[in-house]
Scaffold this motif. Structure first.
Motif, short mmCIF file in Angstrom:
data_model
loop_
_atom_site.label_atom_id
_atom_site.label_comp_id
_atom_site.label_asym_id
_atom_site.label_seq_id
_atom_site.Cartn_x
_atom_site.Cartn_y
_atom_site.Cartn_z
N LEU A 135 59.77 80.64 31.84
CA LEU A 135 58.54 79.86 31.72
C LEU A 135 57.49 80.65 30.92
CD1 LEU A 135 56.84 77.39 32.40
CD2 LEU A 135 56.20 78.51 34.55
N LEU A 136 57.34 81.94 31.23
CA LEU A 136 56.38 82.76 30.48
C LEU A 136 56.78 82.86 29.01
CD1 LEU A 136 55.77 85.67 33.03
CD2 LEU A 136 54.25 83.75 32.49
N LEU A 137 58.08 82.99 28.74
CA LEU A 137 58.56 83.05 27.36
C LEU A 137 58.30 81.73 26.64
CD1 LEU A 137 60.07 84.68 25.21
CD2 LEU A 137 62.22 83.76 26.14
N THR A 138 58.49 80.62 27.35
CA THR A 138 58.23 79.30 26.75
C THR A 138 56.76 79.13 26.40
OG1 THR A 138 60.06 78.33 28.01
CG2 THR A 138 58.41 76.82 27.15
N VAL A 139 55.89 79.51 27.32
CA VAL A 139 54.45 79.41 27.07
C VAL A 139 54.05 80.29 25.90
CG1 VAL A 139 52.17 79.90 28.04
CG2 VAL A 139 53.90 78.75 29.43
N LEU A 140 54.60 81.49 25.83
CA LEU A 140 54.28 82.42 24.74
C LEU A 140 54.74 81.86 23.39
CD1 LEU A 140 53.22 85.16 23.78
CD2 LEU A 140 55.48 86.12 24.28
N CYS A 141 55.96 81.33 23.35
CA CYS A 141 56.48 80.77 22.10
C CYS A 141 55.65 79.58 21.64
CB CYS A 141 57.94 80.36 22.27
SG CYS A 141 59.08 81.74 22.47
N ALA A 142 55.29 78.69 22.56
CA ALA A 142 54.47 77.53 22.21
C ALA A 142 53.11 77.97 21.70
CB ALA A 142 54.33 76.62 23.42
N THR A 143 52.54 79.00 22.35
CA THR A 143 51.23 79.50 21.91
C THR A 143 51.29 80.08 20.51
OG1 THR A 143 50.65 80.00 24.22
CG2 THR A 143 49.36 81.08 22.51
N LEU A 144 52.33 80.85 20.22
CA LEU A 144 52.48 81.42 18.88
C LEU A 144 52.68 80.34 17.83
CD1 LEU A 144 54.75 84.52 19.68
CD2 LEU A 144 52.30 84.50 19.18
N PHE A 150 43.70 86.35 14.37
CA PHE A 150 44.84 86.06 15.26
C PHE A 150 44.42 86.06 16.72
CE2 PHE A 150 49.26 85.81 16.36
CZ PHE A 150 49.34 86.48 17.57
N ASN A 151 43.65 87.05 17.14
CA ASN A 151 43.25 87.14 18.54
C ASN A 151 42.41 85.94 18.97
OD1 ASN A 151 44.56 89.59 18.80
ND2 ASN A 151 42.73 90.80 18.31
N THR A 152 41.54 85.48 18.08
CA THR A 152 40.72 84.30 18.41
C THR A 152 41.58 83.07 18.58
OG1 THR A 152 38.87 85.23 17.16
CG2 THR A 152 38.81 82.87 17.64
N PHE A 153 42.52 82.88 17.63
CA PHE A 153 43.40 81.72 17.72
C PHE A 153 44.28 81.79 18.98
CE2 PHE A 153 41.63 80.80 13.95
CZ PHE A 153 42.16 81.32 12.79
N PHE A 154 44.76 82.99 19.27
CA PHE A 154 45.63 83.17 20.44
C PHE A 154 44.86 82.91 21.73
CE2 PHE A 154 49.60 84.68 22.15
CZ PHE A 154 49.27 85.17 23.41
N SER A 155 43.62 83.39 21.80
CA SER A 155 42.81 83.19 23.00
C SER A 155 42.42 81.73 23.20
CB SER A 155 41.56 84.07 22.94
OG SER A 155 40.74 83.71 21.84
N ASN A 156 42.41 80.94 22.12
CA ASN A 156 42.16 79.50 22.24
C ASN A 156 43.40 78.73 22.66
OD1 ASN A 156 39.45 79.73 21.49
ND2 ASN A 156 39.89 79.43 19.30
N ALA A 157 44.53 79.12 22.09
CA ALA A 157 45.77 78.37 22.32
C ALA A 157 46.38 78.66 23.68
CB ALA A 157 46.77 78.67 21.21
N LEU A 158 46.32 79.92 24.13
CA LEU A 158 46.99 80.29 25.38
C LEU A 158 46.45 79.54 26.60
CD1 LEU A 158 49.08 82.01 26.82
CD2 LEU A 158 47.36 83.83 27.00
N PRO A 159 45.13 79.53 26.84
CA PRO A 159 44.65 78.79 28.03
C PRO A 159 45.00 77.30 27.98
CG PRO A 159 42.95 80.23 27.16
CD PRO A 159 44.03 80.21 26.14
N SER A 160 44.93 76.71 26.78
CA SER A 160 45.26 75.29 26.67
C SER A 160 46.73 75.04 26.99
CB SER A 160 44.96 74.81 25.25
OG SER A 160 45.34 73.46 25.09
N THR A 161 47.61 75.92 26.53
CA THR A 161 49.04 75.77 26.79
C THR A 161 49.35 75.96 28.28
OG1 THR A 161 49.52 76.61 24.58
CG2 THR A 161 51.34 76.55 26.15
N VAL A 162 48.75 76.98 28.88
CA VAL A 162 48.95 77.21 30.31
C VAL A 162 48.43 76.03 31.13
CG1 VAL A 162 48.26 78.66 32.26
CG2 VAL A 162 48.90 79.71 30.08
#
Length: 373
Positions: free
Chosen positions: A91-100, A127-139
């Motif tokens: 699940l963590l790997l899936t969330v990480l892949c979707a975020t990337l 990259f860090n800004t985009f990642f910090s936006n995408a990760l919470p939304s994906t989770v």
């Protein structure tokens, strides 16, 4: 004869491929960006511009893929099989892949529009800004969808368990009733057998009454509830039939005062079992009086039955342990059909066997409505 393939209606395809989920995903991400930007109009305007609409589509597509991969693959294969460590890892790997992948949408949008990252998304874009936006939304989307799925599964499981418990209860009640009926028929036929030898002139009357009893048992008492007045008529016929075969030194006293009882319902053979047991196990002493006393009364919707019979010490134990089939079944039926709505007291000593039953009845009109529903 050739059989033409039947085309599936468009509506079936719509539901089969979960196309009705698309409005949900677009609305969910729109709300997410409204919360993030704080301006619903600005969000709508940005979605109408190609680079931003392209970035938005990356959120919708890859988060939906992560959610469905989790719901339809990870949960059945790992979570439901209690393989928690593997499930959490995947699940963590899936969330990480979707975020990337979503982060890649930022760069792809800039490339497709022919602009730089900073021109399109501002000087703080990285990259860090985009990642910090995408990760919470994906989770958040994954957690929301998983919560809905697990809640739905829990409700369906609960409903299925309730249905199985209901079916089990109905099966058990039918088994108890079917077990009781042959027992009662055997006793009644045995009564007629003794009556024929005792007084053949009364055989015709006895058979007529037995015919009424059998008709009632086979055709009129198949519902979970019957009218109390009909049960009492059956009961009076049974008592009269039993009195015909008893010896002269057995005194039977039946006091039935119910008044108008046609509006109340009762489960079949509840009262009958205790009276049958009294006739079966009444004492057979030749040197003293043997007796059976039956009192049935109605106070409002509460039925009271008092049954007592003379007995000996050995017969008392027989009535408890063998009388057995009837008494055990009726106690179980009372527990199933009238939970918290009855009181049963059984007392015995060396001379008598006493039963007192209080039963809260239901109006027959309510029973009819429940059966129709």
């Amino acid at each position: 004869m050739n059989v033409l393939p039947v085309q599936q209606p468009a509506q079936n395809w719509f539901f089969r491929y979960k196309l009705y989920h698309l409005p949900f995903w677009f609305f969910y991400h729109y709300l997410w960006w409204v919360v993030t930007l704080g301006n619903p109009v600005k969000v709508l305007q940005s979605l109408a511009v190609l680079p931003y609409a392209l970035k938005y589509s990356f959120y919708v597509i890859f988060q939906a893929m992560a959610v469905y991969f989790n719901l339809y693959f990870l949960i059945p294969k790992y979570l439901e099989k209690s393989r928690y460590a593997l499930y959490l890892s995947y699940l963590l790997l899936t969330v990480l892949c979707a975020t990337l992948c979503i982060v890649g949408g930022y760069y792809f949008s800039a490339f497709a529009s022919g602009q730089t990252i900073y021109d399109l998304f501002g000087q703080s874009a990285c990259f860090n800004t985009f990642f910090s936006n995408a990760l919470p939304s994906t989770v958040a989307s994954t957690t929301l969808a998983m919560s809905i799925k697990l809640t739905r599964n829990w409700i369906q499981t609960r409903q299925r368990q309730q249905l199985l418990e209901k079916e089990k209860l109905e099966t058990e009640l039918k088994f108890l009733k079917n077990q009781f009926n042959p027992h009662f028929l055997f006793n009644t036929i045995n009564s007629i057998f003794f009556l024929i030898h005792k007084n053949p002139d009364m055989a015709s009357n006895s058979l007529a009454k037995f015919s009424d009893l059998l008709r009632y048992q086979l055709y009129e008492c198949n519902d979970p509830q019957i009218r109390l007045s009909r049960e009492i008529s059956y009961l009076e016929n049974f008592i009269e039939l039993e009195q015909l075969r008893q010896n002269s030194n057995v005194t039977v006293t039946a006091d039935i005062e119910l008044g108008y009882a046609n509006h109340l319902g009762i489960a079949p053979f509840i009262v009958m079992t205790f009276i049958e047991n009294a006739f079966k196990h009444v004492s057979k002493d030749g040197d003293k009086l043997n007796w059976i006393r039956i009192k049935l009364s109605l106070e409002g919707q509460q039925l009271k039955l008092v049954v007592a019979n003379s007995t000996t010490a050995g017969q008392t134990q027989e009535a408890v342990h063998y009388g057995g089939i009837g008494l055990k079944n009726v106690q179980r039926r009372l527990d199933l059909l009238y939970p918290g709505q009855h009181s049963l007291t059984i007392q015995q000593d060396s001379r008598s066997f006493n039963v007192t039953l209080w039963l809260n009845l239901t109006e027959m009109a309510q029973v009819d409505r429940l059966q129709v529903a």
